[in-house]
Design a protein around this motif. Structure first.
Motif, mmCIF file in Angstrom:
data_model
loop_
_atom_site.group_PDB
_atom_site.id
_atom_site.type_symbol
_atom_site.label_atom_id
_atom_site.label_comp_id
_atom_site.label_asym_id
_atom_site.label_seq_id
_atom_site.Cartn_x
_atom_site.Cartn_y
_atom_site.Cartn_z
ATOM 1 N N SER A 233 19.990 108.867 95.806
ATOM 2 C CA SER A 233 20.871 108.365 96.864
ATOM 3 C C SER A 233 21.417 109.503 97.713
ATOM 4 O O SER A 233 21.547 110.637 97.255
ATOM 5 C CB SER A 233 22.041 107.613 96.243
ATOM 6 O OG SER A 233 21.583 106.506 95.515
ATOM 7 N N LEU A 234 21.762 109.174 98.941
ATOM 8 C CA LEU A 234 22.398 110.138 99.834
ATOM 9 C C LEU A 234 23.791 110.493 99.319
ATOM 10 O O LEU A 234 24.212 111.640 99.357
ATOM 11 C CB LEU A 234 22.495 109.547 101.247
ATOM 12 C CG LEU A 234 23.189 110.396 102.298
ATOM 13 C CD1 LEU A 234 22.383 111.667 102.553
ATOM 14 C CD2 LEU A 234 23.346 109.617 103.583
ATOM 15 N N GLU B 71 26.566 109.312 95.990
ATOM 16 C CA GLU B 71 26.852 108.522 94.793
ATOM 17 C C GLU B 71 28.244 108.857 94.289
ATOM 18 O O GLU B 71 28.643 110.008 94.295
ATOM 19 C CB GLU B 71 25.843 108.822 93.684
ATOM 20 C CG GLU B 71 24.440 108.400 94.004
ATOM 21 C CD GLU B 71 23.475 108.697 92.863
ATOM 22 O OE1 GLU B 71 23.937 108.838 91.708
ATOM 23 O OE2 GLU B 71 22.286 108.791 93.139
ATOM 24 N N ALA C 100 26.660 103.646 95.409
ATOM 25 C CA ALA C 100 25.573 104.506 95.860
ATOM 26 C C ALA C 100 25.216 104.082 97.275
ATOM 27 O O ALA C 100 25.174 102.895 97.584
ATOM 28 C CB ALA C 100 24.368 104.382 94.948
ATOM 29 N N GLU D 187 22.306 104.708 100.233
ATOM 30 C CA GLU D 187 21.005 105.249 100.595
ATOM 31 C C GLU D 187 21.028 105.650 102.072
ATOM 32 O O GLU D 187 21.840 105.158 102.852
ATOM 33 C CB GLU D 187 19.909 104.198 100.356
ATOM 34 C CG GLU D 187 19.864 103.659 98.939
ATOM 35 C CD GLU D 187 19.578 104.711 97.888
ATOM 36 O OE1 GLU D 187 18.852 105.689 98.185
ATOM 37 O OE2 GLU D 187 20.085 104.579 96.768
ATOM 38 N N THR D 188 20.129 106.519 102.484
ATOM 39 C CA THR D 188 20.024 106.940 103.875
ATOM 40 C C THR D 188 19.835 105.727 104.780
ATOM 41 O O THR D 188 19.006 104.869 104.502
ATOM 42 C CB THR D 188 18.846 107.913 104.048
ATOM 43 O OG1 THR D 188 19.044 109.020 103.180
ATOM 44 C CG2 THR D 188 18.749 108.412 105.479
ATOM 45 N N GLN E 202 21.804 103.225 105.200
ATOM 46 C CA GLN E 202 22.386 101.998 104.658
ATOM 47 C C GLN E 202 23.874 101.950 104.983
ATOM 48 O O GLN E 202 24.652 102.772 104.496
ATOM 49 C CB GLN E 202 22.174 101.970 103.147
ATOM 50 C CG GLN E 202 22.697 100.729 102.466
ATOM 51 C CD GLN E 202 22.481 100.800 100.965
ATOM 52 O OE1 GLN E 202 22.639 101.851 100.359
ATOM 53 N NE2 GLN E 202 22.128 99.680 100.382
ATOM 54 N N ARG F 156 27.729 100.844 104.750
ATOM 55 C CA ARG F 156 28.614 100.403 103.674
ATOM 56 C C ARG F 156 30.007 100.230 104.230
ATOM 57 O O ARG F 156 30.401 100.892 105.175
ATOM 58 C CB ARG F 156 28.683 101.437 102.548
ATOM 59 C CG ARG F 156 27.484 101.481 101.672
ATOM 60 C CD ARG F 156 27.519 100.301 100.750
ATOM 61 N NE ARG F 156 26.525 100.490 99.721
ATOM 62 C CZ ARG F 156 26.016 99.520 99.035
ATOM 63 N NH1 ARG F 156 26.409 98.287 99.248
ATOM 64 N NH2 ARG F 156 25.130 99.732 98.122
ATOM 65 N N ASP G 210 23.012 113.815 97.359
ATOM 66 C CA ASP G 210 21.618 114.162 97.117
ATOM 67 C C ASP G 210 21.411 114.712 95.708
ATOM 68 O O ASP G 210 20.622 115.622 95.505
ATOM 69 C CB ASP G 210 21.104 115.163 98.158
ATOM 70 C CG ASP G 210 20.910 114.522 99.520
ATOM 71 O OD1 ASP G 210 20.660 113.309 99.566
ATOM 72 O OD2 ASP G 210 20.996 115.235 100.523
#
Length: 80
Positions: free
Chosen positions: A2-3, A5, A25, A27-28, A30, A32, A63
């Motif tokens: 994940s980008l 966490e 978490a 992700e790139t 994504q 939130r 990362d």
């Protein structure tokens, strides 16, 4: 990987637990959002993530490796 966490991040101010075992978490690419009623600790989560506030357990990671708390000058002036 994940980008970003966060694992079981907790922050207490004295006997008041503002954030209790928050995990997420991202992700790139994504989006939130952190939503909740007033006083639920959303700003505290945002301040824990970059290290402005030190978490009790569960340091944030980016990362993969643990992200240490930046020094005061780096927190005050992020970027190049």
């Amino acid at each position: 990987m994940s980008l970003l966490e966060i694992h079981a991040a907790t922050k207490a101010f004295g006997s008041l637990v503002a954030v209790d075992a928050v995990s997420m978490a991202v992700e790139t690419g994504q989006p939130r959002a952190i939503i909740g009623p007033q006083g639920a600790g959303q700003p505290t989560v945002f301040n824990l993530t970059p290290g402005f506030l030190p978490p009790t357990p569960g340091p944030p990671t980016s990362d993969g490796p643990a992200t240490p708390r930046p020094s005061a000058p780096n927190r005050a002036h992020p970027g190049p």
